[in-house]
Scaffold this active site. Structure first.
Site, mmCIF file in Angstrom:
data_model
loop_
_atom_site.group_PDB
_atom_site.id
_atom_site.type_symbol
_atom_site.label_atom_id
_atom_site.label_comp_id
_atom_site.label_asym_id
_atom_site.label_seq_id
_atom_site.Cartn_x
_atom_site.Cartn_y
_atom_site.Cartn_z
ATOM 1 C CB SER A 1 -7.966 0.174 5.817
ATOM 2 O OG SER A 1 -8.654 1.394 5.984
ATOM 3 C CB SER B 1 -7.746 3.400 3.069
ATOM 4 O OG SER B 1 -6.899 2.856 4.067
ATOM 5 C CE LYS C 1 -3.819 1.957 2.782
ATOM 6 N NZ LYS C 1 -4.663 1.685 3.986
#
Length: 604
Positions: A180, A156, A80
């Site tokens: 997330s 996210s 990420k």
């Protein structure tokens, strides 16, 4: 290139076995990974990728080593883009925030030292604020669901989950402050491990709420999550929130004692207008009852804690984490995130202490509820929305998605999200198991027990990428090549899912086929026809269908479509869909598009 890489499932253990058998090289795998990134470019998975030359140089270095010596030898992974990786910018999905880190985050370096190959940085909700995957601005775009691109991927950590779900990489790292690491797993039919806060180092992670953040792991199977957790679970002296009590990790599952599963009272379960989710969770409870005792608990203390995350002073901690950038470059923030963070300025120290004291009371209450329970089981998310729905009502629907997740890190809990079924539209439904801090290993063990029960049950279908412990090519399964409406996310895919089929890999035919859009009753379908003189290579998907359901599947295939042998690009043959020649005069030759998905995209 050994073109068997094109058909290889990138689940960690299958790939590791191939390396140990010397049946494939790291260079071949990397080439295939890069091909898959191109195939799924429209999903907006990546923010940055390592150059092919960089990846191939790393592959060559690994090929001089013994795979046995490195637990993650040649395993491709993604990270990420709020986690630092040397050689790639960290953006947190905000172009103006971008910087080049001097060193990789502690957890990333642990994986690279174990032999894993970092492919690139993945898309995300900007500054890790959101659960939808729709809060990533231009030029990155909205990351689309791996099964149906009209739906949200979850945030996210959207790109990290989708990269694993589409079998582009074997595993990935996300972060989890409010859900997330779990919601994207639930929406993409994979496993999401949210470890106890402080077990995985957050050094080199752009903070969302620094006191609550944790690094999460996405994988295709529970066993892989367990394997990866053991590698990255290490104390980091540079992480001010690192735990020094990891030796207390509880891996015990009572041997003869009955399992006790806590579930919220029926009136405390919410699905926000989706009755199908309610049915799916009721089916989960029925399965739990075959494994142990199901105990209804008062879920209110967890819900009250969840409300503190965005309604309480922790929104100010989000603001504080990137305050200099917000105040100097407010125009760079996604409008929805700017709206969310605007509430931070209304918080004061009095409110902060009031919330801290109340949270401590809630910790005591929830700890008492957890005592005597093996774990609590909840839906990972109450429902899944279309992208257009979230764009029309971004804050309220995002809040709905956090109903079962927002309290976890505030209450210092550990959790694992796992697949648990499918909606009628073929999108996945997931559940989350959680318990007290340092219960990570125990939760993974319980999850494997639930997984085993799900495999042996006759009612539920096994999903694409299903985690049933069988290696690809298992004698219990028959592979089939599909080229049209049976592909992931397309109208007839549920026919495969309902019969327990699982996605195996993307593939291509040899250069001896033509593809036609047939003039037949809806849904739209193509016909694949052998043509040795003017053929081309056509994109396919390979699926594995339980052999006991093979006859049921092919009995529903009607003329002009049929099942025959289809030649693959490497010269091997698979059973797959073919078309009789008689309807081709009324069809449209779409061979030049190279596959059905590309035709549909260009047609739209």
């Amino acid at each position: 290139m050994n073109t068997s890489a094109h058909f290889l499932s990138f689940d960690l253990f299958s790939l590791r076995k191939a390396y140990l058998d010397r049946s494939i090289t790291v260079s071949e795998v990397i080439q295939e990974v890069l091909g898959r990134t191109r195939d799924f470019k429209g999903h907006n998975i990546w923010i940055s990728l390592h150059a092919e030359s960089t990846l191939m140089a790393q592959a060559k270095k690994l090929e001089d080593l013994d795979p046995q010596d490195l637990p993650l030898y040649g395993i491709p992974f993604a990270v990420k883009d709020n986690i630092d990786c040397v050689g790639l910018p960290t953006t947190a999905a905000c172009p103006g925030f971008s910087y080049l880190p001097a060193k990789s985050a502690f957890v990333v370096q642990k994986l690279i030292d174990a032999g894993a190959v970092l492919i690139g940085k993945t898309n995300m909700d900007q500054f890790a604020t959101g659960l939808t995957g729709t809060r990533s601005p231009k030029p990155y775009g909205i990351c689309k669901n791996s099964i149906n691109p009209d739906y949200i991927s979850g945030g996210s950590s959207s790109g990290s989950a989708v990269a694993v779900a589409l079998n582009i990489v074997s595993f990935s790292l996300g972060t989890d402050t409010a859900g997330s690491g779990r919601v994207p797993a639930g929406f993409n039919n994979i496993v999401g491990l949210k470890p106890t806060r402080g077990l995985l180092s957050c050094s080199g992670v752009v903070p969302a709420c620094k006191s609550l953040d944790c690094v999460s792991i996405f994988s295709q199977t529970i066993a892989e999550a367990e394997y990866l957790f053991d590698i990255v679970n290490a104390y980091d002296t540079n992480d001010s929130y690192a735990r020094n009590d990891r030796q207390l990790l509880d891996a015990s599952i009572a041997g003869t004692a009955q399992m006790r599963f806590g579930v919220p009272k029926p009136e405390q379960l919410k699905f926000f207008g989706d009755p199908e989710g309610e049915v799916l969770f009721a089916q989960t409870i029925a399965k739990l009852q075959t494994l142990g005792e199901v105990v209804e608990i008062d879920f209110q203390p967890f819900l009250e804690a969840a409300a503190l995350l965005y309604e309480g002073p922790w929104i100010a901690e989000r603001y504080a984490g990137i305050r200099p950038f917000i105040e100097s470059h407010p125009e760079q923030l996604h409008p929805v995130i700017m709206e969310v963070l605007a509430a931070a300025k209304d918080k004061n120290a009095i409110a902060a202490f009031d919330a801290l004291h109340r949270l401590q009371q809630l910790k005591r209450q929830t700890a008492t509820l957890l005592q005597g329970l093996s774990c609590i089981v909840v839906p990972t998310a109450p429902r899944i929305y279309r992208i257009e729905e979230v764009l029309a009502d971004p804050i309220r629907l995002n809040s709905n998605l956090g109903y079962y997740t927002n309290y976890m890190n505030l209450l210092d809990l550990s959790a694992v999200a796992i697949p648990a079924g499918f909606y009628a539209n073929a999108l996945p439904f997931g559940i989350t198991l959680f318990s007290m801090a340092l219960s990570d290993a125990r939760l993974l063990g319980i999850a494997k027990g639930l997984e085993s029960a799900r495999q042996t049950a006759s009612a539920p279908a096994k999903p694409a990428n299903s985690m049933n412990g069988a290696a690809p090519g298992s004698p219990r399964y028959q592979r089939i090549a599909v080229c049209g409406a049976h592909m992931q996310g397309l109208p007839l895919n549920p026919q495969l899912l309902d019969l327990g089929a699982r996605f195996y890999a993307t593939a291509r035919t040899s250069a001896n086929y033509r593809l036609h859009a047939l003039a037949i009753a809806p849904p739209e379908r193509p016909g694949l026809v052998r043509d040795d003189s003017q053929g081309q290579s056509i994109a396919l998907e390979l699926w594995e269908l339980p052999k006991e359901n093979w006859a049921s599947f092919i009995s529903n295939i009607k003329s002009p479509l049929c099942i025959g042998s289809v030649e693959m690009v490497d010269g091997s043959w698979e059973y797959g869909f073919l078309c009789e020649p008689y309807p081709l005069g009324k069809s449209v030759d779409i061979t030049g598009f190279g596959g059905w998905r590309n035709y549909l995209k260009n047609k739209a």
